[in-house]
Design a protein around this motif. Sequence first.
Motif, PDB file in Angstrom:
ATOM      1  N   GLY A 152       0.840  -1.192   0.000  1.00  8.45           N
ATOM      2  CA  GLY A 152       0.000   0.000   0.000  1.00  8.45           C
ATOM      3  C   GLY A 152       0.875   1.241   0.000  1.00  8.45           C
ATOM      4  N   PRO A 153       0.262   2.406  -0.130  1.00 15.06           N
ATOM      5  CA  PRO A 153       1.010   3.656  -0.305  1.00 15.06           C
ATOM      6  C   PRO A 153       1.476   4.317   0.994  1.00 15.06           C
ATOM      7  N   CYS A 184      -0.911   7.400  -9.374  1.00 18.04           N
ATOM      8  CA  CYS A 184      -0.384   7.848  -8.080  1.00 18.04           C
ATOM      9  C   CYS A 184      -1.532   8.382  -7.249  1.00 18.04           C
ATOM     10  N   TRP A 230       3.272   8.502  -3.546  1.00 22.35           N
ATOM     11  CA  TRP A 230       3.227   7.055  -3.715  1.00 22.35           C
ATOM     12  C   TRP A 230       2.547   6.707  -5.024  1.00 22.35           C
ATOM     13  N   CYS A 231       3.183   5.793  -5.764  1.00 22.46           N
ATOM     14  CA  CYS A 231       2.642   5.402  -7.066  1.00 22.46           C
ATOM     15  C   CYS A 231       2.512   3.889  -7.170  1.00 22.46           C
ATOM     16  N   ARG A 232       1.477   3.463  -7.847  1.00 21.15           N
ATOM     17  CA  ARG A 232       1.249   2.031  -8.102  1.00 21.15           C
ATOM     18  C   ARG A 232       2.029   1.648  -9.348  1.00 21.15           C
ATOM     19  N   GLY A 262       2.799  -3.308  -7.005  1.00 21.27           N
ATOM     20  CA  GLY A 262       2.611  -2.711  -5.688  1.00 21.27           C
ATOM     21  C   GLY A 262       2.843  -1.220  -5.722  1.00 21.27           C
ATOM     22  N   TRP A 263       3.190  -0.668  -4.578  1.00 24.96           N
ATOM     23  CA  TRP A 263       3.345   0.772  -4.395  1.00 24.96           C
ATOM     24  C   TRP A 263       4.794   1.124  -4.091  1.00 24.96           C
ATOM     25  N   ASP A 300       7.676   4.644  -3.512  1.00 25.74           N
ATOM     26  CA  ASP A 300       7.874   6.067  -3.273  1.00 25.74           C
ATOM     27  C   ASP A 300       8.354   6.685  -4.583  1.00 25.74           C
ATOM     28  N   SER A 301       7.622   7.635  -5.100  1.00 24.03           N
ATOM     29  CA  SER A 301       7.917   8.198  -6.426  1.00 24.03           C
ATOM     30  C   SER A 301       9.244   8.945  -6.496  1.00 24.03           C
ATOM     31  N   TRP A 353      -7.011   4.297   0.173  1.00 20.66           N
ATOM     32  CA  TRP A 353      -5.700   4.928   0.323  1.00 20.66           C
ATOM     33  C   TRP A 353      -5.790   6.348   0.877  1.00 20.66           C
ATOM     34  N   SER A 380      -3.938   6.181   4.100  1.00 20.22           N
ATOM     35  CA  SER A 380      -2.653   5.535   3.872  1.00 20.22           C
ATOM     36  C   SER A 380      -2.320   4.383   4.806  1.00 20.22           C
TER      37      SER A 380
END
Length: 105
Positions: free
Chosen positions: A37-38, A59, A65-67, A75-76, A78-79, A98, A101
């Motif tokens: 998860g994000p 995102c 956070w991006c899928r 998954g997710w 950190d961008s 989400w 979070s």
Amino acid sequence: MPLSKSKSCLLAVLLSVPLSALALSTSTTRALNVRGGPDRSFEVVAVLPARTSVRVNGCISNWRWCRIDSRRHRGWVDSRYLQHSVRGRVPIINDRRWSHSRPAG
């Protein structure tokens, strides 16, 4: 004012494009945790090596956070650790799961 027939057709085509077609291809800038998860509180489901190719599908609204999908994992992430900025280039995921979070329980 009604849309012209050509504008209506164009709108229909754009609305029928799947979100996966809007995904952004990029790569990781360093070894990167893929989470369930994000948020950092979600479990790590995989670790991607630096320079791994991924597709960003969307995102959450703050773009942090991006899928992603890689060849083997989904998954997710950190961008901040993706090669190209995703801000404004991929869809925003508006999903209530989400919005806060943190995982339940």
